[in-house]
Motif scaffolding. Structure first.
Motif, PDB file in Angstrom:
ATOM      1  N   LYS A 131      -3.820   0.521  -2.933  1.00 11.59           N
ATOM      2  CA  LYS A 131      -3.120  -0.714  -3.295  1.00 11.59           C
ATOM      3  C   LYS A 131      -3.183  -0.786  -4.810  1.00 11.59           C
ATOM      4  CE  LYS A 131      -1.361  -4.846  -2.589  1.00 11.59           C
ATOM      5  NZ  LYS A 131      -0.876  -5.066  -3.934  1.00 11.59           N
ATOM      6  N   ILE A 132      -2.015  -0.801  -5.437  1.00  8.91           N
ATOM      7  CA  ILE A 132      -1.909  -0.810  -6.892  1.00  8.91           C
ATOM      8  C   ILE A 132      -1.530  -2.211  -7.328  1.00  8.91           C
ATOM      9  CG2 ILE A 132      -0.658   0.162  -8.849  1.00  8.91           C
ATOM     10  CD1 ILE A 132      -0.212   2.667  -7.047  1.00  8.91           C
ATOM     11  N   GLU A 133      -2.216  -2.702  -8.373  1.00 10.04           N
ATOM     12  CA  GLU A 133      -1.920  -4.054  -8.876  1.00 10.04           C
ATOM     13  C   GLU A 133      -0.447  -4.178  -9.241  1.00 10.04           C
ATOM     14  OE1 GLU A 133      -4.559  -5.110 -12.068  1.00 10.04           O
ATOM     15  OE2 GLU A 133      -6.328  -5.021 -10.781  1.00 10.04           O
ATOM     16  N   TRP A 171       0.842  -1.186   0.000  1.00  5.65           N
ATOM     17  CA  TRP A 171       0.000   0.000   0.000  1.00  5.65           C
ATOM     18  C   TRP A 171       0.884   1.245   0.000  1.00  5.65           C
ATOM     19  CZ3 TRP A 171      -5.472   0.458   0.477  1.00  5.65           C
ATOM     20  CH2 TRP A 171      -6.146  -0.765   0.478  1.00  5.65           C
ATOM     21  N   ASP A 198      -6.070  -1.423  -7.393  1.00  2.78           N
ATOM     22  CA  ASP A 198      -6.720  -2.591  -6.809  1.00  2.78           C
ATOM     23  C   ASP A 198      -7.750  -2.147  -5.771  1.00  2.78           C
ATOM     24  OD1 ASP A 198      -7.305  -5.230  -6.196  1.00  2.78           O
ATOM     25  OD2 ASP A 198      -5.615  -5.447  -4.822  1.00  2.78           O
ATOM     26  N   GLN A 199      -7.319  -1.335  -4.811  1.00  6.02           N
ATOM     27  CA  GLN A 199      -8.199  -0.835  -3.751  1.00  6.02           C
ATOM     28  C   GLN A 199      -7.692   0.524  -3.297  1.00  6.02           C
ATOM     29  OE1 GLN A 199      -8.714  -3.488  -0.331  1.00  6.02           O
ATOM     30  NE2 GLN A 199      -7.452  -4.986  -1.407  1.00  6.02           N
ATOM     31  N   TRP A 200      -8.561   1.268  -2.627  1.00  9.06           N
ATOM     32  CA  TRP A 200      -8.145   2.505  -1.986  1.00  9.06           C
ATOM     33  C   TRP A 200      -9.061   2.760  -0.805  1.00  9.06           C
ATOM     34  CZ3 TRP A 200     -11.182   6.858  -1.343  1.00  9.06           C
ATOM     35  CH2 TRP A 200     -12.352   6.925  -2.098  1.00  9.06           C
ATOM     36  N   GLU A 249       3.250  -5.476  -4.465  1.00  7.61           N
ATOM     37  CA  GLU A 249       2.871  -6.450  -3.443  1.00  7.61           C
ATOM     38  C   GLU A 249       3.608  -6.310  -2.117  1.00  7.61           C
ATOM     39  OE1 GLU A 249       0.261  -8.271  -4.067  1.00  7.61           O
ATOM     40  OE2 GLU A 249       0.191  -7.573  -6.140  1.00  7.61           O
ATOM     41  N   GLN A 295      -8.545   5.690 -14.466  1.00 11.10           N
ATOM     42  CA  GLN A 295      -7.727   4.484 -14.594  1.00 11.10           C
ATOM     43  C   GLN A 295      -7.548   4.185 -16.060  1.00 11.10           C
ATOM     44  OE1 GLN A 295      -7.607   1.272 -12.171  1.00 11.10           O
ATOM     45  NE2 GLN A 295      -8.816   2.127 -10.536  1.00 11.10           N
ATOM     46  N   TYR A 314      -0.678   1.238 -14.743  1.00 16.57           N
ATOM     47  CA  TYR A 314      -0.986   0.515 -13.506  1.00 16.57           C
ATOM     48  C   TYR A 314      -2.478   0.637 -13.225  1.00 16.57           C
ATOM     49  CZ  TYR A 314       4.000   0.333 -12.386  1.00 16.57           C
ATOM     50  OH  TYR A 314       5.344   0.091 -12.405  1.00 16.57           O
ATOM     51  N   GLN A 315      -3.078  -0.460 -12.797  1.00 20.29           N
ATOM     52  CA  GLN A 315      -4.478  -0.466 -12.386  1.00 20.29           C
ATOM     53  C   GLN A 315      -4.547  -0.374 -10.859  1.00 20.29           C
ATOM     54  OE1 GLN A 315      -7.285  -0.411 -14.204  1.00 20.29           O
ATOM     55  NE2 GLN A 315      -6.180  -0.483 -16.141  1.00 20.29           N
TER      56      GLN A 315
END
Length: 173
Positions: free
Chosen positions: A64-66, A22, A52-54, A69, A39, A49-50
């Motif tokens: 959190k970016i795909e 994150w 993932d969540q925020w 990790e 996006q 970059y896609q």
């Protein structure tokens, strides 16, 4: 390069947040959460970059970016600009403008005096301001001027195609 294919910076990746990839997000959009409406993101190297969540975390936003990790991955992208393509921006009404469209436009008075070229646009809280770099031949000895971007009072017209802004302004000021 046409303006349609230009990149527009809408934020910046901040420090890592936790150990699972994150990152904190510094946003330049009108509303902070608005950055997540766009996006994919193009980060520093231009790679897509896609998201993932925020979520909000106190007074900051974290995401959190795909493909990101670990904390080390997050450190690798820290301080990179978050950009999008100009095509991702919403269409504006006829009398609305993105600041990026105004930069580089010629500024002339209603009497035909050439004040110079828009160097920058910024907001003071009260209204937007255009910073106009005067021509070297400026008769008043001014190198730049700050004009309020107030339609109908100061700004008389904006010709996007001709790249000219006509203003009601005293050239000596």
């Amino acid at each position: 390069m046409s303006q349609a294919s230009d990149k527009v910076v809408i934020g910046k990746i901040g420090a890592p947040h936790g150990v699972k990839g994150w990152v904190k997000i510094n946003t330049y959009t009108d509303t902070p959460e608005g950055i997540f409406d766009y996006q994919p993101w193009l980060l520093g190297d231009g790679k897509e970059y896609q998201l993932d969540q925020w979520r909000p975390h106190g007074k900051v936003l974290v995401a959190k970016i795909e493909g990101i990790e670990t904390r080390d991955d997050a450190e690798r992208i820290k301080n990179l600009d978050i950009s999008i393509t100009a095509e991702q921006l919403p269409e504006l009404d006829e009398n609305e403008f993105y600041w990026r469209e105004l930069t580089g436009m010629q500024v002339v008075t209603t009497q035909g005096y050439d004040l110079g070229v828009v160097k920058d646009v910024f907001n003071t809280g009260a209204n937007d301001i255009i910073q106009v770099r005067a021509n070297a031949k400026d008769a008043f000895g001014l190198k730049e001027r700050l004009l309020p971007f107030v339609m109908d009072e100061v700004i008389q017209s904006v010709d996007k195609e001709g790249k000219v802004i006509t203003v009601d302004w005293d050239p000596g000021f």
